[in-house]
Design a protein around this motif. Sequence first.
Motif, PDB file in Angstrom:
ATOM      1  N   HIS A 214      31.719  52.104  42.435  1.00  0.00           N
ATOM      2  CA  HIS A 214      32.302  51.435  41.272  1.00  0.00           C
ATOM      3  C   HIS A 214      33.820  51.426  41.449  1.00  0.00           C
ATOM      4  CE1 HIS A 214      32.176  51.095  36.575  1.00  0.00           C
ATOM      5  NE2 HIS A 214      32.804  50.101  37.141  1.00  0.00           N
ATOM      6  N   VAL A 215      34.327  50.333  42.014  1.00  0.00           N
ATOM      7  CA  VAL A 215      35.719  50.307  42.483  1.00  0.00           C
ATOM      8  C   VAL A 215      36.693  49.966  41.357  1.00  0.00           C
ATOM      9  CG1 VAL A 215      37.334  49.131  44.022  1.00  0.00           C
ATOM     10  CG2 VAL A 215      35.082  49.798  44.859  1.00  0.00           C
ATOM     11  N   LEU A 216      36.439  48.892  40.631  1.00  0.00           N
ATOM     12  CA  LEU A 216      37.290  48.558  39.476  1.00  0.00           C
ATOM     13  C   LEU A 216      36.527  48.935  38.219  1.00  0.00           C
ATOM     14  CD1 LEU A 216      38.760  45.057  40.514  1.00  0.00           C
ATOM     15  CD2 LEU A 216      39.780  47.332  40.818  1.00  0.00           C
TER      16      LEU A 216
ATOM     17  N   SER B 186      46.005  54.349  48.436  1.00  0.00           N
ATOM     18  CA  SER B 186      45.005  53.641  49.221  1.00  0.00           C
ATOM     19  C   SER B 186      43.621  53.900  48.628  1.00  0.00           C
ATOM     20  CB  SER B 186      45.095  54.166  50.656  1.00  0.00           C
ATOM     21  OG  SER B 186      44.135  53.526  51.438  1.00  0.00           O
ATOM     22  N   GLY B 187      42.845  52.834  48.508  1.00  0.00           N
ATOM     23  CA  GLY B 187      41.497  52.977  47.978  1.00  0.00           C
ATOM     24  C   GLY B 187      41.401  52.903  46.471  1.00  0.00           C
ATOM     25  N   SER B 188      42.544  52.668  45.798  1.00  0.00           N
ATOM     26  CA  SER B 188      42.510  52.655  44.330  1.00  0.00           C
ATOM     27  C   SER B 188      42.002  51.329  43.765  1.00  0.00           C
ATOM     28  CB  SER B 188      43.904  52.978  43.769  1.00  0.00           C
ATOM     29  OG  SER B 188      44.876  52.086  44.266  1.00  0.00           O
ATOM     30  N   GLY B 189      41.843  50.311  44.632  1.00  0.00           N
ATOM     31  CA  GLY B 189      41.267  49.046  44.167  1.00  0.00           C
ATOM     32  C   GLY B 189      42.260  47.908  44.043  1.00  0.00           C
ATOM     33  N   LYS B 190      43.455  48.068  44.598  1.00  0.00           N
ATOM     34  CA  LYS B 190      44.497  47.043  44.462  1.00  0.00           C
ATOM     35  C   LYS B 190      44.081  45.729  45.116  1.00  0.00           C
ATOM     36  CE  LYS B 190      47.522  49.569  46.687  1.00  0.00           C
ATOM     37  NZ  LYS B 190      46.589  50.654  47.101  1.00  0.00           N
ATOM     38  N   SER B 191      43.601  45.825  46.355  1.00  0.00           N
ATOM     39  CA  SER B 191      43.185  44.592  47.047  1.00  0.00           C
ATOM     40  C   SER B 191      41.999  43.958  46.338  1.00  0.00           C
ATOM     41  CB  SER B 191      42.801  44.899  48.501  1.00  0.00           C
ATOM     42  OG  SER B 191      43.924  45.324  49.217  1.00  0.00           O
ATOM     43  N   THR B 192      41.075  44.774  45.916  1.00  0.00           N
ATOM     44  CA  THR B 192      39.899  44.243  45.224  1.00  0.00           C
ATOM     45  C   THR B 192      40.320  43.509  43.954  1.00  0.00           C
ATOM     46  OG1 THR B 192      38.564  46.043  46.130  1.00  0.00           O
ATOM     47  CG2 THR B 192      37.659  44.868  44.219  1.00  0.00           C
ATOM     48  N   LEU B 193      41.302  44.049  43.260  1.00  0.00           N
ATOM     49  CA  LEU B 193      41.799  43.389  42.052  1.00  0.00           C
ATOM     50  C   LEU B 193      42.338  42.001  42.390  1.00  0.00           C
ATOM     51  CD1 LEU B 193      42.648  43.333  39.067  1.00  0.00           C
ATOM     52  CD2 LEU B 193      44.746  44.529  39.731  1.00  0.00           C
TER      53      LEU B 193
END
Length: 244
Positions: free
Chosen positions: A19-21, A40-47
């Motif tokens: 569950h990334v975002l 890193s891995g906090s979901g910035k790119s996914t956002l």
Amino acid sequence: MPQPEIEIRGLHKSFGDNHVLRGIDLEVARGDVVCVIGPSGSGKSTLLRCVNLLEEPSEGQVFVGGTEVTDIEVDIDAVRRRIGMVFQQFNLFPHVTVTENLVLPQRRVLRRGKAEATKVARENLERVGLADKADAYPAQLSGGQQQRVAIARALSMGPEVMLFDEPTSALDPELVGDVLAVMRVLASEGMTMMVVTHEMSFAREVADRVVFMDGGVIVEEGPAAQVVGDPRHPRTRHFLDRIL
Ligand code: ADP
Ligand code: MG
């Protein structure tokens, strides 16, 4: 309140069990620059990828220029045309010239004629200070120049908003400044921008607001000077202590 250019409501994204975002709410006003920072891995790119539908949100809504891009009826290609994206890796076509890198997507996606596409390409190469590289091949350029070409390519599509995902992270330090300078000009011209970056001086000087993400949520957001200069949340402080 005028309508925000980008509006994200209750956004969730999972990859399988990951569950990334975990519920992102964010508005970006027209002409504003929002920098997104976080580990890193906090979901910035996914956002960012959910904003232009490179990833399909699991839950929630995204609006760009008042259009709900997460509406299942929406024309995804039409949405993507309105949103320019620049990645850490420049992804230029290696076998064609700089100009052709800008011309091909305009012809293919926007159905522009060759003369018009070439004119737009030239204008945008000028905008990023690379008019003299029009006939070069990507491999003949430095990383910083290639990234500026990638920005010019995105601009050639006439986007309403620009998303940048760590645009300078792959560059040698001495090449970072030229890319940030181009982004500063875009910001001053009123482009609406979301920028994932570790360049805190850029965030402080250019961003209207800074968003700190950790663990798929927005932990803290506010004016750049406050979030970067005087963070309220211990997790923001901890993150900034490590990178500054
Ligand atoms: P950031 O950009 O902040 O470093 P990301 O958005 O890249 O973070 O990644 C957040 C999490 O989502 C990571 O655990 C990553 O492994 C996972 N993730 C990202 N993209 C995918 C994908 N396409 N498939 C599966 N997992 C992904
Ligand atoms: Mg990332």
